[in-house]
Design a protein around this motif. Structure first.
Motif, mmCIF file in Angstrom:
data_model
loop_
_atom_site.group_PDB
_atom_site.id
_atom_site.type_symbol
_atom_site.label_atom_id
_atom_site.label_comp_id
_atom_site.label_asym_id
_atom_site.label_seq_id
_atom_site.Cartn_x
_atom_site.Cartn_y
_atom_site.Cartn_z
ATOM 1 N N TYR A 2 40.816 42.071 43.633
ATOM 2 C CA TYR A 2 41.735 42.687 42.627
ATOM 3 C C TYR A 2 42.978 42.351 43.228
ATOM 4 O O TYR A 2 43.286 42.718 44.217
ATOM 5 C CB TYR A 2 41.450 44.017 42.177
ATOM 6 C CG TYR A 2 42.341 44.476 41.273
ATOM 7 C CD1 TYR A 2 42.055 44.618 39.890
ATOM 8 C CD2 TYR A 2 43.736 44.986 41.530
ATOM 9 C CE1 TYR A 2 42.834 45.191 38.788
ATOM 10 C CE2 TYR A 2 44.574 45.722 40.539
ATOM 11 C CZ TYR A 2 44.022 45.415 39.231
ATOM 12 O OH TYR A 2 44.989 46.055 38.310
ATOM 13 N N ASP A 9 50.251 49.259 38.149
ATOM 14 C CA ASP A 9 48.944 50.009 37.920
ATOM 15 C C ASP A 9 48.886 51.447 38.310
ATOM 16 O O ASP A 9 48.202 52.003 37.574
ATOM 17 C CB ASP A 9 48.067 49.254 39.053
ATOM 18 C CG ASP A 9 47.748 47.825 38.904
ATOM 19 O OD1 ASP A 9 48.159 47.120 37.647
ATOM 20 O OD2 ASP A 9 47.217 47.048 39.573
ATOM 21 N N LYS A 22 37.196 55.070 39.494
ATOM 22 C CA LYS A 22 37.520 53.877 39.132
ATOM 23 C C LYS A 22 36.036 53.342 38.612
ATOM 24 O O LYS A 22 35.089 53.820 39.294
ATOM 25 C CB LYS A 22 37.952 52.822 40.190
ATOM 26 C CG LYS A 22 39.383 52.786 40.453
ATOM 27 C CD LYS A 22 40.232 52.701 39.266
ATOM 28 C CE LYS A 22 42.128 52.879 39.562
ATOM 29 N NZ LYS A 22 42.759 52.691 38.516
ATOM 30 N N PRO A 23 36.007 52.324 37.573
ATOM 31 C CA PRO A 23 34.490 52.150 37.225
ATOM 32 C C PRO A 23 33.612 51.565 38.251
ATOM 33 O O PRO A 23 34.183 50.944 39.015
ATOM 34 C CB PRO A 23 34.810 51.265 36.031
ATOM 35 C CG PRO A 23 36.382 51.514 35.474
ATOM 36 C CD PRO A 23 36.962 51.769 36.965
ATOM 37 N N ARG A 24 32.226 51.883 38.332
ATOM 38 C CA ARG A 24 31.535 51.361 39.104
ATOM 39 C C ARG A 24 31.487 49.860 38.961
ATOM 40 O O ARG A 24 31.503 49.367 37.848
ATOM 41 C CB ARG A 24 30.164 51.848 39.070
ATOM 42 C CG ARG A 24 29.964 53.450 39.372
ATOM 43 C CD ARG A 24 28.390 53.876 39.503
ATOM 44 N NE ARG A 24 28.564 55.167 40.125
ATOM 45 C CZ ARG A 24 28.482 55.528 41.386
ATOM 46 N NH1 ARG A 24 28.742 54.878 42.183
ATOM 47 N NH2 ARG A 24 28.506 56.848 41.461
ATOM 48 N N ASP A 26 33.605 47.872 39.768
ATOM 49 C CA ASP A 26 35.337 47.524 40.136
ATOM 50 C C ASP A 26 35.642 47.671 41.723
ATOM 51 O O ASP A 26 35.122 48.584 42.228
ATOM 52 C CB ASP A 26 36.284 48.546 39.535
ATOM 53 C CG ASP A 26 37.710 48.099 39.488
ATOM 54 O OD1 ASP A 26 38.050 47.595 40.495
ATOM 55 O OD2 ASP A 26 38.456 48.429 38.547
ATOM 56 N N ARG A 28 37.943 48.544 43.296
ATOM 57 C CA ARG A 28 38.644 49.709 43.423
ATOM 58 C C ARG A 28 37.920 50.692 43.484
ATOM 59 O O ARG A 28 38.309 51.937 43.902
ATOM 60 C CB ARG A 28 39.899 49.666 42.385
ATOM 61 C CG ARG A 28 40.738 48.491 42.796
ATOM 62 C CD ARG A 28 41.748 48.255 41.589
ATOM 63 N NE ARG A 28 41.024 48.205 40.446
ATOM 64 C CZ ARG A 28 41.747 48.557 39.151
ATOM 65 N NH1 ARG A 28 43.049 48.968 39.272
ATOM 66 N NH2 ARG A 28 41.070 48.443 38.155
ATOM 67 N N HIS A 29 36.686 50.745 43.157
ATOM 68 C CA HIS A 29 35.642 52.002 43.079
ATOM 69 C C HIS A 29 35.228 52.457 44.539
ATOM 70 O O HIS A 29 34.920 51.474 45.330
ATOM 71 C CB HIS A 29 34.321 51.774 42.383
ATOM 72 C CG HIS A 29 33.754 52.860 42.435
ATOM 73 N ND1 HIS A 29 33.466 54.092 41.630
ATOM 74 C CD2 HIS A 29 32.511 53.298 43.146
ATOM 75 C CE1 HIS A 29 32.696 54.949 41.763
ATOM 76 N NE2 HIS A 29 32.115 54.338 42.802
#
Length: 116
Positions: A2, A9, A22-24, A26, A28-29
């Motif tokens: 990312y 952001d 953050k979504p699993r 991703d 950033r999770h």
């Protein structure tokens, strides 16, 4: 992978760039760490103290003047690079004395402290 910009952001998720929220799937999770790019106007303050803290935190001043309130101690971050670290079990709050940018790192990343 990312690639982003913290100024762009950050505001999309309350400043938080990385963490359990953050979504699993991703990149950033993370359940290990949370990272926040905080953009604060003068007078911005936390709506209420965080109590029952179960994380360790590092808050670094990028620009401005920013005050962190801890039990029995008020810490003023006034020079770029000033920072404060507090551990599990330490309640806290904060207030921006001037327009400020701060970077916060907390670990582990766990739900339960969001002010709604």
């Amino acid at each position: 992978m990312y690639v982003g910009n913290a100024d762009v952001d950050g505001p999309l998720d309350g400043g938080w760039l990385l963490g359990h929220f953050k979504p699993r799937g991703d990149v950033r999770h993370s359940e290990a760490v949370e990272i926040k790019w905080g953009l604060h106007k003068p007078g911005d303050e936390r709506a209420r103290w965080v109590t029952g803290e179960n994380r360790t935190a590092l808050l670094i001043l990028i620009s401005g003047r920013f005050r962190v309130e801890l039990p029995g101690r008020s810490v003023l971050l006034a020079e770029r690079g000033d920072y404060v670290v507090w551990g599990e079990g330490v309640d806290h709050s904060w207030r921006a004395e001037e327009e400020s940018v701060v970077l916060t790192v907390r670990w582990p990343s766990v739900p339960g402290h969001k002010v709604t």
